[in-house]
Write a protein that holds these residues in place. Structure first.
Motif, PDB file in Angstrom:
ATOM      1  N   GLU A   1       0.812  -1.216   0.000  1.00  0.00           N
ATOM      2  CA  GLU A   1       0.000   0.000   0.000  1.00  0.00           C
ATOM      3  C   GLU A   1       0.852   1.276   0.000  1.00  0.00           C
ATOM      4  O   GLU A   1       0.689   2.162  -0.857  1.00  0.00           O
ATOM      5  CB  GLU A   1      -0.894  -0.035   1.240  1.00  0.00           C
ATOM      6  N   TYR A   2       1.767   1.393   0.919  1.00  0.00           N
ATOM      7  CA  TYR A   2       2.569   2.600   1.097  1.00  0.00           C
ATOM      8  C   TYR A   2       3.520   2.835  -0.069  1.00  0.00           C
ATOM      9  O   TYR A   2       3.575   3.940  -0.615  1.00  0.00           O
ATOM     10  CB  TYR A   2       3.347   2.497   2.411  1.00  0.00           C
TER      11      TYR A   2
ATOM     12  N   ALA B   1       3.394   1.729  -3.081  1.00  0.00           N
ATOM     13  CA  ALA B   1       2.647   2.024  -4.310  1.00  0.00           C
ATOM     14  C   ALA B   1       2.194   3.481  -4.319  1.00  0.00           C
ATOM     15  O   ALA B   1       2.323   4.178  -5.334  1.00  0.00           O
ATOM     16  CB  ALA B   1       1.448   1.095  -4.456  1.00  0.00           C
ATOM     17  N   ASN B   2       1.674   3.956  -3.200  1.00  0.00           N
ATOM     18  CA  ASN B   2       1.217   5.348  -3.136  1.00  0.00           C
ATOM     19  C   ASN B   2       2.367   6.333  -3.290  1.00  0.00           C
ATOM     20  O   ASN B   2       2.223   7.349  -3.966  1.00  0.00           O
ATOM     21  CB  ASN B   2       0.446   5.593  -1.840  1.00  0.00           C
ATOM     22  N   LEU B   3       3.517   6.037  -2.710  1.00  0.00           N
ATOM     23  CA  LEU B   3       4.666   6.927  -2.859  1.00  0.00           C
ATOM     24  C   LEU B   3       5.161   6.936  -4.307  1.00  0.00           C
ATOM     25  O   LEU B   3       5.478   7.994  -4.862  1.00  0.00           O
ATOM     26  CB  LEU B   3       5.778   6.508  -1.900  1.00  0.00           C
TER      27      LEU B   3
ATOM     28  N   ILE C   1       3.372   6.256  -7.019  1.00  0.00           N
ATOM     29  CA  ILE C   1       2.363   6.936  -7.843  1.00  0.00           C
ATOM     30  C   ILE C   1       2.428   8.446  -7.635  1.00  0.00           C
ATOM     31  O   ILE C   1       2.337   9.218  -8.598  1.00  0.00           O
ATOM     32  CB  ILE C   1       0.955   6.372  -7.569  1.00  0.00           C
ATOM     33  N   ALA C   2       2.632   8.880  -6.408  1.00  0.00           N
ATOM     34  CA  ALA C   2       2.779  10.314  -6.149  1.00  0.00           C
ATOM     35  C   ALA C   2       3.992  10.873  -6.897  1.00  0.00           C
ATOM     36  O   ALA C   2       3.925  11.974  -7.460  1.00  0.00           O
ATOM     37  CB  ALA C   2       2.900  10.578  -4.648  1.00  0.00           C
TER      38      ALA C   2
END
Length: 171
Positions: free
Chosen positions: A109-110, A112-114, A116-117
């Motif tokens: 989760e983490y 992937a979000n970093l 993508i950001a």
């Protein structure tokens, strides 16, 4: 169409600055954490399947601090974003994917979000208050092309690093 509609940096002046600070600051913090305990970080890299774990620890610290600093400054943004994307892709593959989605279980989760950001930041550009803008670099590679270049370079670098240095742990 007005000039503003053609300007790849016509969006909010604050949003890219906030995103650069969040993503870049997080990468810097991770890099400093790795650098403060190179032997511990190297031992951990070795335990999760990396060959030459000391090299991996030093490389991780240098890449994360350098990419994070460049993102905070808005300098060479697509390249710095690619470094963040690559780092998170390596982390996802070597540690997080096998644990499911949620970070509370060491999932992806983490990271992937970093990643993508970082990709979004490459796509929207560093914004008005950036080194790239001051030097005119934000006009060289921007928008969808910058996003695609950052993702391609980041994922390609991650694949090369994993192929060269990573072996799935047995057991």
């Amino acid at each position: 169409m007005t000039r503003r509609e053609h300007d790849p940096n016509s969006h909010s002046r604050i949003a890219p600055l906030l995103l650069r600070g969040a993503v870049g600051g997080t990468l810097i913090a991770h890099g400093i954490k790795h650098a403060k305990s190179l032997e511990g970080t190297a031992g951990w890299f070795g335990s999760i399947g990396f060959r030459q774990p000391r090299l991996q620890a030093v490389s991780s610290a240098v890449v994360e601090v350098s990419a994070g600093t460049a993102l905070v400054a808005g300098a060479a943004t697509p390249v710095a974003a690619a470094a963040g994307i690559g780092t998170m892709a390596v982390a996802a593959r070597s540690v997080h994917v096998r644990n499911g989605f949620f970070i509370t279980a060491e999932g992806w989760e983490y990271v992937a979000n970093l990643a993508i950001a970082a990709a979004v930041l490459a796509g929207i550009g560093p914004g008005r208050w950036s080194v790239d803008r001051a030097l005119g670099w934000d006009r060289l590679l921007n928008g969808e092309k910058a996003l695609a270049a950052a993702v391609g370079l980041g994922v390609g670098a991650a694949a090369a690093q994993l192929a060269t240095f990573y072996t799935e742990p047995q057991g």
